[in-house]
Write a protein that holds these residues in place. Sequence first.
Motif, mmCIF file in Angstrom:
data_model
loop_
_atom_site.group_PDB
_atom_site.id
_atom_site.type_symbol
_atom_site.label_atom_id
_atom_site.label_comp_id
_atom_site.label_asym_id
_atom_site.label_seq_id
_atom_site.Cartn_x
_atom_site.Cartn_y
_atom_site.Cartn_z
ATOM 1 N N UNK A 225 0.825 -1.216 0.000
ATOM 2 C CA UNK A 225 0.000 0.000 0.000
ATOM 3 C C UNK A 225 0.854 1.259 0.000
ATOM 4 N N UNK A 226 2.029 1.194 0.616
ATOM 5 C CA UNK A 226 2.910 2.355 0.631
ATOM 6 C C UNK A 226 3.354 2.707 -0.786
ATOM 7 N N UNK A 227 3.517 1.684 -1.626
ATOM 8 C CA UNK A 227 3.922 1.903 -3.023
ATOM 9 C C UNK A 227 2.788 2.462 -3.872
ATOM 10 N N UNK A 228 1.547 2.294 -3.411
ATOM 11 C CA UNK A 228 0.366 2.734 -4.167
ATOM 12 C C UNK A 228 -0.530 3.586 -3.274
ATOM 13 N N UNK A 229 -0.163 4.850 -3.093
ATOM 14 C CA UNK A 229 -0.928 5.717 -2.175
ATOM 15 C C UNK A 229 -2.400 5.855 -2.554
ATOM 16 N N UNK A 230 -2.745 5.659 -3.838
ATOM 17 C CA UNK A 230 -4.141 5.742 -4.262
ATOM 18 C C UNK A 230 -4.938 4.525 -3.802
ATOM 19 N N UNK A 231 -4.235 3.498 -3.296
ATOM 20 C CA UNK A 231 -4.890 2.297 -2.792
ATOM 21 C C UNK A 231 -4.878 1.176 -3.810
ATOM 22 N N UNK A 232 -5.136 -0.009 -3.328
ATOM 23 C CA UNK A 232 -5.215 -1.196 -4.168
ATOM 24 C C UNK A 232 -6.466 -1.980 -3.805
ATOM 25 N N UNK A 233 -7.062 -2.589 -4.819
ATOM 26 C CA UNK A 233 -8.201 -3.461 -4.563
ATOM 27 C C UNK A 233 -7.704 -4.745 -3.915
ATOM 28 N N UNK A 234 -8.608 -5.398 -3.209
ATOM 29 C CA UNK A 234 -8.249 -6.616 -2.473
ATOM 30 C C UNK A 234 -7.656 -7.668 -3.413
ATOM 31 N N UNK A 235 -8.245 -7.847 -4.583
ATOM 32 C CA UNK A 235 -7.741 -8.835 -5.532
ATOM 33 C C UNK A 235 -6.325 -8.521 -5.981
ATOM 34 N N UNK A 236 -6.045 -7.247 -6.169
ATOM 35 C CA UNK A 236 -4.704 -6.830 -6.578
ATOM 36 C C UNK A 236 -3.707 -7.072 -5.441
ATOM 37 N N UNK A 237 -4.105 -6.783 -4.226
ATOM 38 C CA UNK A 237 -3.239 -7.062 -3.070
ATOM 39 C C UNK A 237 -2.952 -8.561 -2.975
ATOM 40 N N UNK A 238 -3.974 -9.360 -3.161
ATOM 41 C CA UNK A 238 -3.825 -10.818 -3.108
ATOM 42 C C UNK A 238 -2.822 -11.297 -4.152
ATOM 43 N N UNK A 239 -2.929 -10.772 -5.365
ATOM 44 C CA UNK A 239 -2.026 -11.161 -6.450
ATOM 45 C C UNK A 239 -0.595 -10.727 -6.146
ATOM 46 N N UNK A 240 -0.436 -9.485 -5.706
ATOM 47 C CA UNK A 240 0.902 -8.963 -5.430
ATOM 48 C C UNK A 240 1.578 -9.678 -4.270
ATOM 49 N N UNK A 241 0.796 -10.078 -3.275
ATOM 50 C CA UNK A 241 1.353 -10.749 -2.100
ATOM 51 C C UNK A 241 1.429 -12.267 -2.287
ATOM 52 N N UNK A 242 0.830 -12.745 -3.352
ATOM 53 C CA UNK A 242 0.801 -14.186 -3.659
ATOM 54 C C UNK A 242 0.163 -14.988 -2.523
ATOM 55 N N UNK A 243 -0.960 -14.484 -2.030
ATOM 56 C CA UNK A 243 -1.734 -15.184 -1.001
ATOM 57 C C UNK A 243 -3.202 -15.163 -1.413
ATOM 58 N N UNK A 244 -4.017 -15.915 -0.718
ATOM 59 C CA UNK A 244 -5.440 -15.983 -1.054
ATOM 60 C C UNK A 244 -6.159 -14.693 -0.660
ATOM 61 N N UNK A 245 -7.290 -14.495 -1.283
ATOM 62 C CA UNK A 245 -8.119 -13.338 -0.946
ATOM 63 C C UNK A 245 -8.541 -13.351 0.509
ATOM 64 N N UNK A 246 -8.806 -14.548 1.046
ATOM 65 C CA UNK A 246 -9.189 -14.661 2.456
ATOM 66 C C UNK A 246 -8.087 -14.175 3.382
ATOM 67 N N UNK A 247 -6.838 -14.489 3.032
ATOM 68 C CA UNK A 247 -5.714 -14.012 3.845
ATOM 69 C C UNK A 247 -5.649 -12.493 3.832
#
Length: 160
Positions: A59-81
């Motif tokens: 999130x620090x790299x994207x001050x405008x925010x990220x959608x949950x799905x994008x965070x999941x993809x970038x972190x390589x974890x499930x949406x539930x995590x």
Amino acid sequence: MEDEEQLDLASRLTNDHHQSLKLWLRMLSCTVKIENEIRSRLRATFGITLPRFDLMAQLERYPQGLRMGELSKRMMVTGGNVTGITDQLEQEKLVVRVPDPKDGRAYSVKLTSAGRKAFATMAAVHEGWLTEMLQDIPGADKAQLLELLSDMKQKLRTAP
């Protein structure tokens, strides 16, 4: 017969197979060793888990925010995590969910001002820890490793 099976297996393996396996295991062991130390220090110093730190770093790299799905993809974890981590950080007022301007049904996650401040402190200390852990590796060796790993990453990207 057992000797024949072992010989057959050995005949399929080349020196490159063995070297590739050794390389993978060496990289993995170094990564795990560093990650375990960082994980321990984050918990002891800041009371935060590595996944929570990683989400804040994204999130620090994207001050405008990220959608949950994008965070999941970038972190390589499930949406539930991501949802669980976001819920914890939101309770601590370090992140906030905001309606996504492109899709009113979706939400983006952003660092709050307290979250940005907390992350800046943690990131600076985190960088110091890494510098300390890798201090015995000469700068020229670090540069060479970076170059080799960059080349490796490029080749992995283009591999079939």
